[in-house]
Design a protein around this motif. Structure first.
Motif, PDB file in Angstrom:
ATOM      1  N   TYR A  24       0.864  -1.061  -0.044  1.00 49.53           N
ATOM      2  CA  TYR A  24      -0.021  -0.024   0.090  1.00 49.53           C
ATOM      3  C   TYR A  24       0.890   1.270  -0.102  1.00 49.53           C
ATOM      4  N   PRO A  25       0.326   2.411  -0.354  1.00 51.85           N
ATOM      5  CA  PRO A  25       1.053   3.613  -0.353  1.00 51.85           C
ATOM      6  C   PRO A  25       1.170   4.471   0.849  1.00 51.85           C
ATOM      7  N   VAL A  26       1.883   5.330   0.900  1.00 53.93           N
ATOM      8  CA  VAL A  26       1.860   6.465   1.867  1.00 53.93           C
ATOM      9  C   VAL A  26       2.071   7.655   1.209  1.00 53.93           C
ATOM     10  N   TYR A  27       1.536   8.636   1.974  1.00 48.22           N
ATOM     11  CA  TYR A  27       1.686  10.097   1.444  1.00 48.22           C
ATOM     12  C   TYR A  27       2.870  10.799   1.929  1.00 48.22           C
ATOM     13  N   TYR A  28       3.327  11.318   0.678  1.00 47.79           N
ATOM     14  CA  TYR A  28       4.465  12.312   0.902  1.00 47.79           C
ATOM     15  C   TYR A  28       4.318  13.588   0.739  1.00 47.79           C
ATOM     16  N   LEU A  29       4.370  14.497   1.663  1.00 44.11           N
ATOM     17  CA  LEU A  29       3.681  15.942   1.479  1.00 44.11           C
ATOM     18  C   LEU A  29       4.688  16.992   1.373  1.00 44.11           C
ATOM     19  N   PRO A  30       4.546  18.066   0.535  1.00 43.47           N
ATOM     20  CA  PRO A  30       5.291  19.208   0.417  1.00 43.47           C
ATOM     21  C   PRO A  30       5.839  19.822   1.786  1.00 43.47           C
ATOM     22  N   ALA A  31       6.683  19.977   2.272  1.00 43.27           N
ATOM     23  CA  ALA A  31       7.397  20.448   3.572  1.00 43.27           C
ATOM     24  C   ALA A  31       6.677  21.907   3.562  1.00 43.27           C
ATOM     25  N   ALA A  32       6.847  22.632   2.517  1.00 46.04           N
ATOM     26  CA  ALA A  32       5.965  23.998   2.430  1.00 46.04           C
ATOM     27  C   ALA A  32       4.667  24.179   2.943  1.00 46.04           C
ATOM     28  N   ASP A  33       3.892  22.855   2.945  1.00 43.97           N
ATOM     29  CA  ASP A  33       2.300  22.865   3.024  1.00 43.97           C
ATOM     30  C   ASP A  33       2.201  22.396   4.341  1.00 43.97           C
TER      31      ASP A  33
ATOM     32  N   ASP B 167      16.634  10.267  -2.537  1.00 43.23           N
ATOM     33  CA  ASP B 167      15.782  10.121  -3.772  1.00 43.23           C
ATOM     34  C   ASP B 167      15.310  11.753  -4.136  1.00 43.23           C
ATOM     35  N   ASP B 168      15.778  12.134  -5.186  1.00 48.08           N
ATOM     36  CA  ASP B 168      15.430  13.565  -5.588  1.00 48.08           C
ATOM     37  C   ASP B 168      13.912  13.728  -6.054  1.00 48.08           C
ATOM     38  N   ARG B 169      13.052  12.532  -6.247  1.00 50.10           N
ATOM     39  CA  ARG B 169      11.885  12.602  -6.436  1.00 50.10           C
ATOM     40  C   ARG B 169      11.099  12.987  -5.275  1.00 50.10           C
ATOM     41  N   LEU B 170      11.574  13.013  -4.193  1.00 47.88           N
ATOM     42  CA  LEU B 170      11.073  13.206  -2.869  1.00 47.88           C
ATOM     43  C   LEU B 170      11.603  14.552  -2.155  1.00 47.88           C
ATOM     44  N   ARG B 171      12.500  15.144  -3.091  1.00 46.29           N
ATOM     45  CA  ARG B 171      13.133  16.278  -2.408  1.00 46.29           C
ATOM     46  C   ARG B 171      12.010  17.281  -1.843  1.00 46.29           C
ATOM     47  N   GLU B 172      12.212  18.022  -0.670  1.00 46.99           N
ATOM     48  CA  GLU B 172      11.362  18.872  -0.061  1.00 46.99           C
ATOM     49  C   GLU B 172       9.790  18.283   0.259  1.00 46.99           C
ATOM     50  N   HIS B 173       9.758  17.074   0.508  1.00 48.83           N
ATOM     51  CA  HIS B 173       8.696  16.262   0.965  1.00 48.83           C
ATOM     52  C   HIS B 173       8.913  15.550   2.169  1.00 48.83           C
ATOM     53  N   VAL B 174       7.929  15.356   3.007  1.00 44.78           N
ATOM     54  CA  VAL B 174       7.898  14.814   4.209  1.00 44.78           C
ATOM     55  C   VAL B 174       6.990  13.754   4.396  1.00 44.78           C
ATOM     56  N   ARG B 175       6.970  12.867   5.210  1.00 47.66           N
ATOM     57  CA  ARG B 175       6.099  11.756   5.541  1.00 47.66           C
ATOM     58  C   ARG B 175       5.522  11.954   7.154  1.00 47.66           C
TER      59      ARG B 175
END
Length: 215
Positions: A41-50, A67-75
């Motif tokens: 199943y997936p998890v959310y990665y969310l923009p840190a700015a939000d 993983d550059d695709r998740l740069r500036e995102h958090v879980r």
């Protein structure tokens, strides 16, 4: 993140994603990513700015690396939040996987369930629930189930695709089968056709469909 070669599946979602904690909205974004850190199943990665970081315990936040695709995102730790929403609908347990499909079909096939040689249910009006990557489940009207053999349980489980399930244990003589049967009293709209019906998994009993045992 556990995928071969350090690569995981990442997909954007067009859904508005919100999480609440302590009565406050801690994130509200249209830019979430779905990330499959496990195969299931997936998890959310969310923009840190939000993210409203002042409202969140730092221990509830994971910052990805490598993983550059998740740069500036958090879980966010799912369980650390009080509630999660996709658009205006609350979701439970984990994000809904866009690749998972649920079909609930009315059937006239005869379903008979036995345990220890005792017939527990016999129905010619089952609803068959087909869920991606899971065994078919047979949901039966209560009138076709020997409810006198079932004892209510305190167990409650949650499913992002079906809702909250309540359980019964089956008692035959001195033999108790804990949490054998379940039902969704008020399922989510997509699974409304199983509301109030009883499911007993074929892995724990003998379940026959038109006389043939289901595996």
């Amino acid at each position: 993140m556990g995928a071969e070669g350090g690569r995981v599946r990442v997909e954007p979602t067009a859904k508005r994603i919100r999480a609440q904690s302590g009565g406050q909205t801690v994130v509200d974004t249209h830019r979430a990513l779905l990330v499959w850190e496990t195969p299931y199943y997936p998890v959310y990665y969310l923009p840190a700015a939000d993210l409203r970081t002042e409202l969140i315990n730092p221990d509830a936040v994971t910052y990805p690396g490598g993983d550059d695709r998740l740069r500036e995102h958090v879980r966010l730790d799912w369980a650390a939040m009080d509630a999660w929403f996709e658009e205006d609908e609350e979701v439970f347990v984990h994000p809904r996987d866009p690749g998972v499909r649920i079909d609930v079909l009315a059937s006239s096939r005869r379903v008979r369930i036995e345990a220890d040689g005792v017939v527990v249910a016999d129905s010619s009006a089952p609803r068959l629930l087909f869920e991606t990557n899971l065994p078919v489940r047979y949901y039966l009207p209560k009138l076709d189930v020997r409810m006198e053999l079932l004892e209510p349980s305190d167990t409650v489980t949650h499913c992002p695709y079906k809702g909250s399930a309540r359980y019964w244990s089956l008692r035959i003589g001195d033999q108790l089968y804990p949490d054998l049967a379940w039902s969704y009293p008020t399922p989510v709209p997509e699974s409304a056709k199983i509301a109030g019906l009883i499911a007993i998994p074929q892995e724990r009993v003998q379940l026959y469909v038109d006389g043939q045992q289901a595996g």
